[in-house]
Design an enzyme around this catalytic site. Sequence first.
Site, PDB file in Angstrom:
ATOM      1  N   ARG A   1      31.742 -17.244  28.189  1.00 48.91           N
ATOM      2  CA  ARG A   1      31.378 -18.443  27.998  1.00 48.91           C
ATOM      3  C   ARG A   1      30.048 -19.155  28.423  1.00 48.91           C
ATOM      4  O   ARG A   1      29.729 -19.015  29.445  1.00 48.91           O
ATOM      5  CB  ARG A   1      32.785 -19.390  28.569  1.00 48.91           C
ATOM      6  CG  ARG A   1      32.435 -20.888  28.477  1.00 48.91           C
ATOM      7  CD  ARG A   1      33.289 -21.755  28.796  1.00 48.91           C
ATOM      8  NE  ARG A   1      34.639 -21.452  28.357  1.00 48.91           N
ATOM      9  CZ  ARG A   1      35.906 -21.557  29.045  1.00 48.91           C
ATOM     10  NH1 ARG A   1      35.974 -21.974  30.174  1.00 48.91           N
ATOM     11  NH2 ARG A   1      37.102 -20.953  28.360  1.00 48.91           N
TER      12      ARG A   1
ATOM     13  N   CYS B   1      40.574 -28.340  29.924  1.00 46.02           N
ATOM     14  CA  CYS B   1      40.524 -27.760  31.301  1.00 46.02           C
ATOM     15  C   CYS B   1      40.416 -29.096  31.907  1.00 46.02           C
ATOM     16  O   CYS B   1      39.657 -29.745  32.148  1.00 46.02           O
ATOM     17  CB  CYS B   1      39.328 -27.005  31.532  1.00 46.02           C
ATOM     18  SG  CYS B   1      39.137 -26.295  33.279  1.00 46.02           S
TER      19      CYS B   1
ATOM     20  N   CYS C   1      40.090 -17.397  34.702  1.00 47.51           N
ATOM     21  CA  CYS C   1      38.746 -17.914  34.334  1.00 47.51           C
ATOM     22  C   CYS C   1      37.778 -17.755  35.469  1.00 47.51           C
ATOM     23  O   CYS C   1      37.850 -18.511  36.165  1.00 47.51           O
ATOM     24  CB  CYS C   1      38.885 -19.275  33.601  1.00 47.51           C
ATOM     25  SG  CYS C   1      37.126 -20.038  33.087  1.00 47.51           S
TER      26      CYS C   1
ATOM     27  N   CYS D   1      28.868 -26.131  48.452  1.00 45.84           N
ATOM     28  CA  CYS D   1      28.243 -25.590  47.570  1.00 45.84           C
ATOM     29  C   CYS D   1      26.650 -26.204  46.994  1.00 45.84           C
ATOM     30  O   CYS D   1      26.844 -27.369  46.725  1.00 45.84           O
ATOM     31  CB  CYS D   1      29.114 -25.380  46.199  1.00 45.84           C
ATOM     32  SG  CYS D   1      30.835 -24.892  46.630  1.00 45.84           S
TER      33      CYS D   1
ATOM     34  N   CYS E   1      43.943 -25.343  31.269  1.00 48.59           N
ATOM     35  CA  CYS E   1      43.202 -24.529  32.153  1.00 48.59           C
ATOM     36  C   CYS E   1      43.140 -25.828  33.340  1.00 48.59           C
ATOM     37  O   CYS E   1      43.098 -26.985  33.054  1.00 48.59           O
ATOM     38  CB  CYS E   1      42.033 -24.167  31.611  1.00 48.59           C
ATOM     39  SG  CYS E   1      41.051 -23.489  32.994  1.00 48.59           S
TER      40      CYS E   1
ATOM     41  N   CYS F   1      33.845 -34.158  47.606  1.00 48.62           N
ATOM     42  CA  CYS F   1      34.348 -32.674  48.028  1.00 48.62           C
ATOM     43  C   CYS F   1      33.854 -32.437  49.497  1.00 48.62           C
ATOM     44  O   CYS F   1      32.528 -32.446  49.487  1.00 48.62           O
ATOM     45  CB  CYS F   1      34.010 -31.733  47.090  1.00 48.62           C
ATOM     46  SG  CYS F   1      34.565 -29.988  47.301  1.00 48.62           S
TER      47      CYS F   1
ATOM     48  N   CYS G   1      26.180 -27.976  43.940  1.00 50.23           N
ATOM     49  CA  CYS G   1      27.049 -29.150  43.409  1.00 50.23           C
ATOM     50  C   CYS G   1      26.962 -30.627  43.626  1.00 50.23           C
ATOM     51  O   CYS G   1      26.783 -31.057  44.881  1.00 50.23           O
ATOM     52  CB  CYS G   1      28.459 -28.701  44.051  1.00 50.23           C
ATOM     53  SG  CYS G   1      29.821 -29.676  43.074  1.00 50.23           S
TER      54      CYS G   1
HETATM   55  S1  SF4 Z   1      31.584 -26.712  43.393  1.00 47.38           S
HETATM   56 FE1  SF4 Z   1      31.645 -28.686  44.090  1.00 47.38          FE
HETATM   57  S2  SF4 Z   1      33.613 -29.629  43.670  1.00 47.38           S
HETATM   58 FE2  SF4 Z   1      33.921 -27.279  43.702  1.00 47.38          FE
HETATM   59  S3  SF4 Z   1      34.295 -26.657  45.802  1.00 47.38           S
HETATM   60 FE3  SF4 Z   1      32.220 -26.697  45.660  1.00 47.38          FE
HETATM   61  S4  SF4 Z   1      31.369 -28.536  46.306  1.00 47.38           S
HETATM   62 FE4  SF4 Z   1      33.454 -28.772  45.988  1.00 47.38          FE
END
Ligand code: SF4
Length: 337
Positions: A262, A99, A190, A59, A130, A55, A62
């Site tokens: 949740r 999901c 959600c 974040c 989901c 990705c 992540c």
């Molecule tokens: S949480 Fe992870 S997968 Fe989702 S947008 Fe952020 S970096 Fe990408």
Amino acid sequence: MPAVIRNDWSREEVLALFDLPFPELLFRAATVHRERFDPAEVQVSTLLSVKTGGCPEDCAYCPQAARYHTGVEATKLMDTGSVLERARAAKAAGASRFCMGAAWRSPKDRDIPKVAEMIREVKALGLETCATLGMLKGDQAKALRDAGLDYYNHNLDTAPEFYGDIIKTREYQDRLDTLEHVRDAGMKTCCGGIVGMGESRDQRAGLLQALANLPAHPDSVPINRLVQVEGTPLAGTALLDPFEFVRTIAVARLMMPASMVRLSAGRAEMSEELQAMCFLAGANSIFYGEKLLTTGNPDVAADQALFERLGLRPMPVAHESKTVHADIVEPAAGCAA
Ligand code: SF4
């Protein structure tokens, strides 16, 4: 009279709930929980990563962000047949909702028909559907709805004032826009966040305030406890006091009385006693199955044994829909890593 649905919470009001003596807070949350739900029922969702890793977003929590070295291997979008195999197994294990998560910043238009096919087929198995695919445009949201998508997950992640410490590649407003597209398309939302990322109590209150003051409360509110993954910037963050986590669940239940709250990521690191306390505080939904998107989750047998010991049972789909929408008086209408 059940607790009123409000969308005008002040930060002071939320903090006053957090500050209640622990037994008083749990008693109030458990009381509100019983007004709309059977406390012996827990809604069970299974999450499958249909496209993992690689990705472009940043974040900080992540493991799927390509820029962090976490050992997660990027994969292509799964084929529908393989997704269906997993959906059938989830249903057989007692899940009512399936999901599908893809680690995208946002889906490309060419991805939508493939995801739509998965949704149609999973729905045909009798499961609620989901998806969590990143930011959505209005027409993409409508296409997913037309395929039979019931819920779209997109988290606010944290309080607006802490957000810039966690994510820099998209704005808070982008998240609010996606949620608006989902609501406008007529799907259920959600939407929750992650705690234990080094935020203050004030900022935890800010997350719940932002969620409860959305134009409509999210139908499902995942409260994740940070799973610290080596290689991500948040690895090594001071651990959140477990009682503070339970308080967060209880305050979410009080502020969003008709939503499914949740217990999400982080459950694998929680003791069974802590999970039981979360159910007492008003959590009534879990992810079920061996894997969250890329981090571990208690296995199905362990969850079934815990339900047995606590006298809990999975919530049937029909009951869930009926219960969630009874008495809602609010105006008409992130990734779950
Ligand atoms: S949480 Fe992870 S997968 Fe989702 S947008 Fe952020 S970096 Fe990408």
